[in-house]
Design a protein around this motif. Structure first.
Motif, PDB file in Angstrom:
ATOM      1  N   ASP A  33     120.000  16.609 -58.596  1.00 55.18           N
ATOM      2  CA  ASP A  33     118.345  14.814 -58.914  1.00 55.18           C
ATOM      3  C   ASP A  33     119.218  13.279 -59.081  1.00 55.18           C
ATOM      4  O   ASP A  33     118.696  12.701 -58.557  1.00 55.18           O
TER       5      ASP A  33
ATOM      6  N   SER B 163     113.263  10.890 -66.305  1.00 52.28           N
ATOM      7  CA  SER B 163     112.438  10.422 -66.786  1.00 52.28           C
ATOM      8  C   SER B 163     111.022  10.473 -66.788  1.00 52.28           C
ATOM      9  O   SER B 163     110.038  10.703 -66.924  1.00 52.28           O
ATOM     10  N   LYS B 164     110.597   9.539 -65.442  1.00 48.56           N
ATOM     11  CA  LYS B 164     109.765   9.799 -64.595  1.00 48.56           C
ATOM     12  C   LYS B 164     109.296  10.593 -64.214  1.00 48.56           C
ATOM     13  O   LYS B 164     109.531  10.932 -63.490  1.00 48.56           O
TER      14      LYS B 164
ATOM     15  N   ASN C  12     118.309   2.753 -56.197  1.00 45.13           N
ATOM     16  CA  ASN C  12     118.678   3.670 -57.312  1.00 45.13           C
ATOM     17  C   ASN C  12     120.366   4.114 -57.381  1.00 45.13           C
ATOM     18  O   ASN C  12     120.697   4.530 -57.128  1.00 45.13           O
TER      19      ASN C  12
ATOM     20  N   LYS D  38     115.921  19.319 -64.228  1.00 40.15           N
ATOM     21  CA  LYS D  38     116.361  18.145 -63.819  1.00 40.15           C
ATOM     22  C   LYS D  38     118.238  18.284 -63.994  1.00 40.15           C
ATOM     23  O   LYS D  38     118.997  18.530 -65.360  1.00 40.15           O
TER      24      LYS D  38
ATOM     25  N   THR E 120     116.497   7.359 -67.766  1.00 44.34           N
ATOM     26  CA  THR E 120     115.391   6.489 -67.503  1.00 44.34           C
ATOM     27  C   THR E 120     114.359   6.843 -66.110  1.00 44.34           C
ATOM     28  O   THR E 120     113.389   7.039 -65.846  1.00 44.34           O
ATOM     29  N   ILE E 121     115.848   6.642 -64.771  1.00 48.34           N
ATOM     30  CA  ILE E 121     115.039   7.092 -63.667  1.00 48.34           C
ATOM     31  C   ILE E 121     114.395   8.909 -63.653  1.00 48.34           C
ATOM     32  O   ILE E 121     113.718   8.245 -63.131  1.00 48.34           O
TER      33      ILE E 121
ATOM     34  N   LYS F  92     117.222   9.685 -54.632  1.00 50.42           N
ATOM     35  CA  LYS F  92     118.044   9.901 -56.113  1.00 50.42           C
ATOM     36  C   LYS F  92     118.987   8.504 -56.463  1.00 50.42           C
ATOM     37  O   LYS F  92     119.664   8.262 -55.964  1.00 50.42           O
TER      38      LYS F  92
ATOM     39  N   LYS G 214     120.386   3.938 -67.983  1.00 53.49           N
ATOM     40  CA  LYS G 214     119.674   4.281 -67.168  1.00 53.49           C
ATOM     41  C   LYS G 214     119.013   5.396 -65.582  1.00 53.49           C
ATOM     42  O   LYS G 214     118.075   4.938 -64.722  1.00 53.49           O
TER      43      LYS G 214
END
Length: 258
Positions: free
Chosen positions: A127, A257-258, A235, A34, A254-255, A159, A251
């Motif tokens: 990303d 990492s999904k 987003n 990423k 976290t996004i 994104k 934050k």
């Protein structure tokens, strides 16, 4: 005469290889693939001669959090080259742990000394996009066409777009697909009027960030002055002040990492 290996043994070996390969694949950090684009200001001095630029904590805290997780970070600015750092952000209590680390980290310093020019950046290569604050971004990012285009592209592609402290100023002229201001109706945080007044820095900004966000139709929210506070609306991620940089970076992580 040597005996041939049984089919059972061969099958067992093949299964063992498959299990090992699956475990090895799971151990690969998916975040290493990423890429996060950090956009910083090129503006370093206001009309009265006061030095400004990036508020360093707002860059260093997310930078170290993101790279520690394996993200590849690229830094760009409107002019490219060396990005100005607000000298006040490197001294006294403003020099947080991440700032002190940066000041003894030649490799990280080199990244800010050799930022890419925004006009060379393409949204498809990244990303997420993140903007650290400082007073500098309020002067050169709101009207920068390359920055505006990048934010619109990232947002429209779903994104993460993230901003902290004064950096939401970069959203001033960004519009959505419907032609309305992108922040209209969205929950957003940013440096407060009361923080600006307490910091005696109203003469260092071209406009009130809080007022601009409200005027553009954003659902402006805030926490206590100088305390960490960040919000997310889809987003769009925003943080209120320098202490919020940590929350904003987490934050983003976290996004992604999904």
């Amino acid at each position: 005469m040597k005996s041939k290996p049984s089919y059972a043994i061969i099958l067992l070996l093949l299964l063992s290889i498959q299990v090992f390969a699956q475990k090895a694949t799971k151990n690969i950090n998916p975040m290493k693939n990423k890429k996060v684009l950090i956009v910083v200001t090129s503006f370093g001095e206001v009309g009265n001669g006061a030095k400004t630029g990036i508020w360093l904590e707002e860059f260093t805290t997310p930078y170290y959090l993101l790279t520690a997780k394996g993200f590849k970070v690229t830094v760009a600015s409107p002019a490219g080259g060396k990005a100005p750092i607000d000298p006040k952000s490197t001294i006294g209590d403003y020099a947080t742990a991440s700032v002190k680390r940066f000041l003894t980290d030649p490799a990280a310093q080199q990244i800010l000394n050799k930022t890419l020019n925004l006009k060379t950046i393409q949204a498809k290569d990244y990303d997420a996009i993140f903007y650290p604050g400082g007073h500098g971004p309020m002067w050169d990012l709101p009207q920068n066409s390359y920055s505006i285009s990048l934010i619109e592209s990232f947002f429209n592609e779903g994104k993460p777009i993230a901003f902290v402290c004064h950096a939401p100023a970069a959203l001033k002229n960004v519009k959505g697909k419907d032609g309305e201001y992108l922040i209209k109706g969205k929950i957003i945080a940013g440096f407060t009027n009361s923080e600006e007044e307490a910091g005696q820095s109203t003469n260092l900004v071209p406009f009130s960030l809080e007022n601009m966000l409200k005027d553009r139709g954003a659902k402006y929210v805030k926490g206590k002055d100088w305390e960490p506070f960040a919000v997310q609306d889809g987003n769009l991620i925003t943080g209120q002040n320098p202490a919020s940089a940590d929350l904003v970076a987490k934050k983003i992580i976290t996004i992604l990492s999904k």
